[in-house]
Design a protein around this motif. Sequence first.
Motif, PDB file in Angstrom:
ATOM      1  N   UNK A 191      44.948  21.733  42.103  1.00  0.00           N
ATOM      2  CA  UNK A 191      45.080  22.232  40.739  1.00  0.00           C
ATOM      3  C   UNK A 191      43.707  22.466  40.113  1.00  0.00           C
ATOM      4  N   UNK A 192      42.782  21.526  40.350  1.00  0.00           N
ATOM      5  CA  UNK A 192      41.424  21.674  39.806  1.00  0.00           C
ATOM      6  C   UNK A 192      40.758  22.928  40.360  1.00  0.00           C
ATOM      7  N   UNK A 193      40.883  23.136  41.678  1.00  0.00           N
ATOM      8  CA  UNK A 193      40.234  24.282  42.308  1.00  0.00           C
ATOM      9  C   UNK A 193      40.932  25.601  41.962  1.00  0.00           C
ATOM     10  N   UNK A 194      42.246  25.652  42.232  1.00  0.00           N
ATOM     11  CA  UNK A 194      42.988  26.905  42.062  1.00  0.00           C
ATOM     12  C   UNK A 194      43.476  27.132  40.635  1.00  0.00           C
ATOM     13  N   UNK A 195      43.648  26.027  39.898  1.00  0.00           N
ATOM     14  CA  UNK A 195      44.165  26.162  38.544  1.00  0.00           C
ATOM     15  C   UNK A 195      43.111  26.234  37.464  1.00  0.00           C
ATOM     16  N   UNK A 196      41.901  25.748  37.766  1.00  0.00           N
ATOM     17  CA  UNK A 196      40.838  25.755  36.763  1.00  0.00           C
ATOM     18  C   UNK A 196      39.591  26.522  37.220  1.00  0.00           C
ATOM     19  N   UNK A 197      39.063  26.160  38.400  1.00  0.00           N
ATOM     20  CA  UNK A 197      37.803  26.764  38.853  1.00  0.00           C
ATOM     21  C   UNK A 197      37.938  28.277  39.090  1.00  0.00           C
TER      22      UNK A 197
ATOM     23  N   UNK B  76      52.774  28.474  55.494  1.00  0.00           N
ATOM     24  CA  UNK B  76      51.866  28.821  54.399  1.00  0.00           C
ATOM     25  C   UNK B  76      52.500  29.760  53.378  1.00  0.00           C
ATOM     26  N   UNK B  77      53.579  30.434  53.775  1.00  0.00           N
ATOM     27  CA  UNK B  77      54.164  31.467  52.921  1.00  0.00           C
ATOM     28  C   UNK B  77      54.565  30.949  51.535  1.00  0.00           C
ATOM     29  N   UNK B  78      55.308  29.823  51.415  1.00  0.00           N
ATOM     30  CA  UNK B  78      55.747  29.409  50.065  1.00  0.00           C
ATOM     31  C   UNK B  78      54.600  29.203  49.073  1.00  0.00           C
ATOM     32  N   UNK B  79      53.631  28.339  49.427  1.00  0.00           N
ATOM     33  CA  UNK B  79      52.554  28.080  48.469  1.00  0.00           C
ATOM     34  C   UNK B  79      51.635  29.284  48.325  1.00  0.00           C
ATOM     35  N   UNK B  80      51.465  30.053  49.407  1.00  0.00           N
ATOM     36  CA  UNK B  80      50.600  31.235  49.359  1.00  0.00           C
ATOM     37  C   UNK B  80      51.146  32.259  48.366  1.00  0.00           C
ATOM     38  N   UNK B  81      52.454  32.503  48.422  1.00  0.00           N
ATOM     39  CA  UNK B  81      53.082  33.483  47.532  1.00  0.00           C
ATOM     40  C   UNK B  81      52.947  33.047  46.075  1.00  0.00           C
ATOM     41  N   UNK B  82      53.238  31.773  45.785  1.00  0.00           N
ATOM     42  CA  UNK B  82      53.136  31.281  44.409  1.00  0.00           C
ATOM     43  C   UNK B  82      51.697  31.369  43.905  1.00  0.00           C
ATOM     44  N   UNK B  83      50.777  30.908  44.727  1.00  0.00           N
ATOM     45  CA  UNK B  83      49.367  30.863  44.318  1.00  0.00           C
ATOM     46  C   UNK B  83      48.803  32.258  44.073  1.00  0.00           C
ATOM     47  N   UNK B  84      49.030  33.158  45.015  1.00  0.00           N
ATOM     48  CA  UNK B  84      48.465  34.501  44.885  1.00  0.00           C
ATOM     49  C   UNK B  84      49.123  35.271  43.753  1.00  0.00           C
ATOM     50  N   UNK B  85      50.443  35.092  43.586  1.00  0.00           N
ATOM     51  CA  UNK B  85      51.105  35.808  42.490  1.00  0.00           C
ATOM     52  C   UNK B  85      50.597  35.306  41.143  1.00  0.00           C
ATOM     53  N   UNK B  86      50.284  34.017  41.051  1.00  0.00           N
ATOM     54  CA  UNK B  86      49.712  33.477  39.807  1.00  0.00           C
ATOM     55  C   UNK B  86      48.369  34.138  39.514  1.00  0.00           C
ATOM     56  N   UNK B  87      47.531  34.266  40.539  1.00  0.00           N
ATOM     57  CA  UNK B  87      46.241  34.944  40.353  1.00  0.00           C
ATOM     58  C   UNK B  87      46.435  36.410  39.967  1.00  0.00           C
ATOM     59  N   UNK B  88      47.451  37.046  40.540  1.00  0.00           N
ATOM     60  CA  UNK B  88      47.714  38.454  40.235  1.00  0.00           C
ATOM     61  C   UNK B  88      48.216  38.617  38.803  1.00  0.00           C
ATOM     62  N   UNK B  89      49.026  37.667  38.332  1.00  0.00           N
ATOM     63  CA  UNK B  89      49.446  37.682  36.931  1.00  0.00           C
ATOM     64  C   UNK B  89      48.240  37.544  36.005  1.00  0.00           C
ATOM     65  N   UNK B  90      47.324  36.651  36.368  1.00  0.00           N
ATOM     66  CA  UNK B  90      46.117  36.479  35.571  1.00  0.00           C
ATOM     67  C   UNK B  90      45.282  37.748  35.580  1.00  0.00           C
TER      68      UNK B  90
ATOM     69  N   UNK C 250      48.980  28.692  35.044  1.00  0.00           N
ATOM     70  CA  UNK C 250      48.745  27.293  35.425  1.00  0.00           C
ATOM     71  C   UNK C 250      50.009  26.602  35.953  1.00  0.00           C
ATOM     72  N   UNK C 251      51.178  26.763  35.312  1.00  0.00           N
ATOM     73  CA  UNK C 251      52.389  26.142  35.873  1.00  0.00           C
ATOM     74  C   UNK C 251      52.734  26.642  37.279  1.00  0.00           C
ATOM     75  N   UNK C 252      52.559  27.933  37.528  1.00  0.00           N
ATOM     76  CA  UNK C 252      52.866  28.474  38.861  1.00  0.00           C
ATOM     77  C   UNK C 252      51.894  27.925  39.899  1.00  0.00           C
ATOM     78  N   UNK C 253      50.619  27.821  39.530  1.00  0.00           N
ATOM     79  CA  UNK C 253      49.627  27.256  40.449  1.00  0.00           C
ATOM     80  C   UNK C 253      49.924  25.784  40.717  1.00  0.00           C
ATOM     81  N   UNK C 254      50.421  25.079  39.712  1.00  0.00           N
ATOM     82  CA  UNK C 254      50.796  23.672  39.898  1.00  0.00           C
ATOM     83  C   UNK C 254      51.940  23.552  40.910  1.00  0.00           C
ATOM     84  N   UNK C 255      52.918  24.435  40.810  1.00  0.00           N
ATOM     85  CA  UNK C 255      54.015  24.458  41.792  1.00  0.00           C
ATOM     86  C   UNK C 255      53.458  24.733  43.181  1.00  0.00           C
ATOM     87  N   UNK C 256      52.522  25.689  43.277  1.00  0.00           N
ATOM     88  CA  UNK C 256      51.907  26.016  44.567  1.00  0.00           C
ATOM     89  C   UNK C 256      51.178  24.821  45.152  1.00  0.00           C
ATOM     90  N   UNK C 257      50.531  24.025  44.293  1.00  0.00           N
ATOM     91  CA  UNK C 257      49.802  22.847  44.765  1.00  0.00           C
ATOM     92  C   UNK C 257      50.750  21.820  45.383  1.00  0.00           C
TER      93      UNK C 257
END
Length: 203
Positions: free
Chosen positions: A67-73, A123-137, A181-188
């Motif tokens: 969360x610190x890396x992907x959700x904040x940094x 890797x697909x579940x967390x990868x999809x959530x994480x990348x889609x969160x970045x794409x929303x941002x 941030x909530x989507x990245x938390x789910x990905x974590x």
Amino acid sequence: MKSSFINKTICKRAIFFFIFAISLTILATLITYLINPDVNDVLDGIGNQSSDTLSDSRGIHKVWAFIVNNGFSVPLQMFLLALIPIQFLYVLNIMTTVSLPGILFGIALRIDADKGFGMIFSSIPHFVFEIFAFCLLAATLFELNRAVRIKIKNLFKTDKVEISFNEKLVKAVKFYGIFVLPIITIAAFLETYAADLIYQFFQ
């Protein structure tokens, strides 16, 4: 309240960025698999870039490290890049994030196809959530970056375009807090607890 932050334009933009990101991952996987690089050199290079905190953490501590890396940094880096009046510069973080897994996937498939596919599927579940969160941002940072570029253009124009930078900034920050941030938390949590279970299923 949420509907005021997300609309069809942002969704379409996010989907466009997401398709681009997935395509880049697939391309990185195929290129790595075909050129068959020296595995040790590539892994050493990637390992040197990885966080010691992430590699040493376990359980809920690992979730927090993600969360610190992907959700904040990473989002902070994207915010800062969006303030530079160059369009799509903030997408560089997404490109880097999706390219490294693609390289690892290509190496894994080259070494052992079965384990490689297991690694990809896990890797697909967390990868999809994480990348889609970045794409929303990225989709909402598009508007913030546009405001920056218009403000700079207004300095050299007599017919100025009215746009509120502060409004776009507040909207981007709120959008990040409500959606990203909530989507990245789910990905974590998925990366920490679900990835290994899925990988074991394919062994």
